[in-house]
Structures are given as structure tokens and as C-alpha cells.
Write a protein that holds these residues in place. Structure first.
Motif, mmCIF file in Angstrom:
data_model
loop_
_atom_site.group_PDB
_atom_site.id
_atom_site.type_symbol
_atom_site.label_atom_id
_atom_site.label_comp_id
_atom_site.label_asym_id
_atom_site.label_seq_id
_atom_site.Cartn_x
_atom_site.Cartn_y
_atom_site.Cartn_z
ATOM 1 N N ARG A 185 0.739 -1.250 0.131
ATOM 2 C CA ARG A 185 -0.142 0.063 -0.042
ATOM 3 C C ARG A 185 0.904 1.105 -0.047
ATOM 4 O O ARG A 185 0.463 2.422 -0.140
ATOM 5 C CB ARG A 185 -0.846 0.135 1.242
ATOM 6 N N TYR A 191 -3.249 -8.879 -9.740
ATOM 7 C CA TYR A 191 -2.251 -8.813 -9.158
ATOM 8 C C TYR A 191 -0.978 -9.877 -9.674
ATOM 9 O O TYR A 191 -1.290 -10.918 -9.919
ATOM 10 C CB TYR A 191 -2.074 -8.898 -7.653
ATOM 11 N N LYS A 214 1.061 1.241 -4.078
ATOM 12 C CA LYS A 214 -0.313 1.034 -4.334
ATOM 13 C C LYS A 214 -1.519 1.202 -3.344
ATOM 14 O O LYS A 214 -1.866 0.157 -2.921
ATOM 15 C CB LYS A 214 -0.306 -0.431 -4.917
ATOM 16 N N PRO A 215 -1.890 2.395 -3.145
ATOM 17 C CA PRO A 215 -2.550 2.526 -2.208
ATOM 18 C C PRO A 215 -3.911 1.968 -2.135
ATOM 19 O O PRO A 215 -4.504 1.555 -0.904
ATOM 20 C CB PRO A 215 -2.804 4.134 -2.099
ATOM 21 N N ASN A 216 -4.373 1.523 -3.413
ATOM 22 C CA ASN A 216 -5.853 0.812 -3.181
ATOM 23 C C ASN A 216 -5.360 -0.714 -3.225
ATOM 24 O O ASN A 216 -6.711 -1.305 -3.508
ATOM 25 C CB ASN A 216 -6.520 1.259 -4.528
ATOM 26 N N TYR A 217 -4.356 -1.000 -2.823
ATOM 27 C CA TYR A 217 -3.936 -2.564 -2.817
ATOM 28 C C TYR A 217 -5.147 -3.210 -1.773
ATOM 29 O O TYR A 217 -5.187 -2.876 -0.569
ATOM 30 C CB TYR A 217 -2.691 -2.656 -2.326
ATOM 31 N N VAL A 218 -5.794 -4.358 -2.151
ATOM 32 C CA VAL A 218 -6.749 -5.072 -1.249
ATOM 33 C C VAL A 218 -6.247 -6.502 -1.192
ATOM 34 O O VAL A 218 -5.928 -6.972 -2.255
ATOM 35 C CB VAL A 218 -8.260 -4.758 -1.733
ATOM 36 N N ASP A 251 -7.644 -9.977 -0.992
ATOM 37 C CA ASP A 251 -8.629 -10.645 -1.037
ATOM 38 C C ASP A 251 -8.419 -12.161 -0.662
ATOM 39 O O ASP A 251 -7.874 -13.010 -1.652
ATOM 40 C CB ASP A 251 -9.525 -10.518 -2.132
ATOM 41 N N GLU A 310 7.274 3.308 -9.519
ATOM 42 C CA GLU A 310 6.357 3.653 -8.755
ATOM 43 C C GLU A 310 6.832 4.152 -7.529
ATOM 44 O O GLU A 310 6.630 5.282 -6.845
ATOM 45 C CB GLU A 310 5.304 2.595 -8.201
ATOM 46 N N ASN A 353 -7.390 -12.029 -6.186
ATOM 47 C CA ASN A 353 -7.518 -11.041 -7.153
ATOM 48 C C ASN A 353 -6.452 -11.354 -8.246
ATOM 49 O O ASN A 353 -5.282 -11.313 -8.003
ATOM 50 C CB ASN A 353 -7.328 -9.381 -6.514
#
Length: 150
Positions: free
Chosen positions: A65, A133, A68-72, A74, A142, A130
Motif C-alpha cells: 500500500r 495482481y 499502491k494505495p488501493n491494494y486490497v 482478498d 512507482e 484478485n
């Protein structure tokens, strides 16, 4: 407890800092006990997962994160159960970083993050469900964009 590591020399760790990986980490299944280390620079996004029962092993980690701040993450219910996760705010998320000779080709494994439950000091590398990724996500550009240390 003192351990003589390959990369950090002799270090002293506390028993309560040891993280148990009951299944080990893929490729390193024989190493079950680790400790998180940093190099003392709190601004650096990198940490090391240092093997306790295998002091030769130290894996470079980064919180995905950070770049990649929106990394989730799952993950399936079985992984949640193995880690005994009750509060997701108590779970650290890291990606294993591979730093090749050509540092510009540094990658992070976003497909299989390392999760650490800080409540019970248990960890596991899981495979996220996901499919966007990748195992080898190039991170150097980045990191430069956000001014991160490399």
C-alpha cells in the motif's frame, strides 16, 4: 535470544517478537520462526523478515500500500482461520521484494502477500484471489514517483 544472521550479524531478539509461520513460506517451508527487522531508518518502506530458526534467511518486504494505495488483500476463509484473524486492523500486509543485480528491475509479489496477525504473532504467505495482481510487479518507477527510498 541472540542469533547470528547472515545479513545483520549478531542480533538480540525478544521471544515476544518472534512470529510463527506454521506452514513456513513457500520455498522455505523448513523455516517457521521469523522476526521483523528494519535498518533503523523509519522513513524507509523496506523491512526484513529474518529467519530465527534459519539465520541465513532474510527476505526483503514492503507494504504494497506504500506504492499502491488501493491494494486490497482478498483471501479465502481457510487462510483467515489459520491466522485466526478477528480484527483486520491488527494484520500487517507485506509483499516479498526481489532485488536483482539491476535494481531498476526490482519487483514485489502482489499475488502472494505475507500476512502477519499482530495479536497472536502468526504469519502466512497467502495467495490473493484478485487475478489483477502479479507475482513480479515492477516497483522502481512507482517508488520514484512517490519519492520513496530505494
Amino acid at each position: 535470544m541472540d542469533i547470528d544472521t547472515r545479513h545483520f550479524g549478531k542480533i538480540t531478539i525478544k521471544d515476544e517478537d518472534i512470529i510463527d509461520f506454521p506452514e513456513g513460506i513457500p520455498g522455505f517451508e523448513g523455516t517457521k520462526k521469523f522476526v521483523l527487522l528494519d535498518d533503523g531508518d523509519k522513513s524507509s518502506p523496506f523491512r526484513w523478515l529474518q529467519g530465527v530458526d534459519n539465520p541465513e534467511l532474510a527476505l526483503v518486504l514492503i507494504d504494497p500500500r506504500y506504492f499502491k494505495p488501493n491494494y486490497v488483500v482478498d483471501v479465502n476463509d481457510a487462510d483467515v482461520e489459520i491466522l485466526d484473524i478477528k480484527d483486520t486492523d491488527k494484520v500487517l500486509v507485506y509483499s516479498i521484494v526481489v532485488i536483482p543485480e539491476d535494481v531498476s528491475k526490482m519487483t514485489a509479489n502482489l499475488k502472494a502477500p505475507v500476512l502477519i496477525n499482530t495479536e497472536n504473532r502468526t504469519g502466512k504467505q497467502v495467495v490473493t484471489e484478485n487475478n489483477d495482481y502479479k507475482v513480479r510487479h515492477y516497483i522502481m518507477e512507482e517508488l520514484k514517483l512517490i519519492g520513496g527510498q530505494v
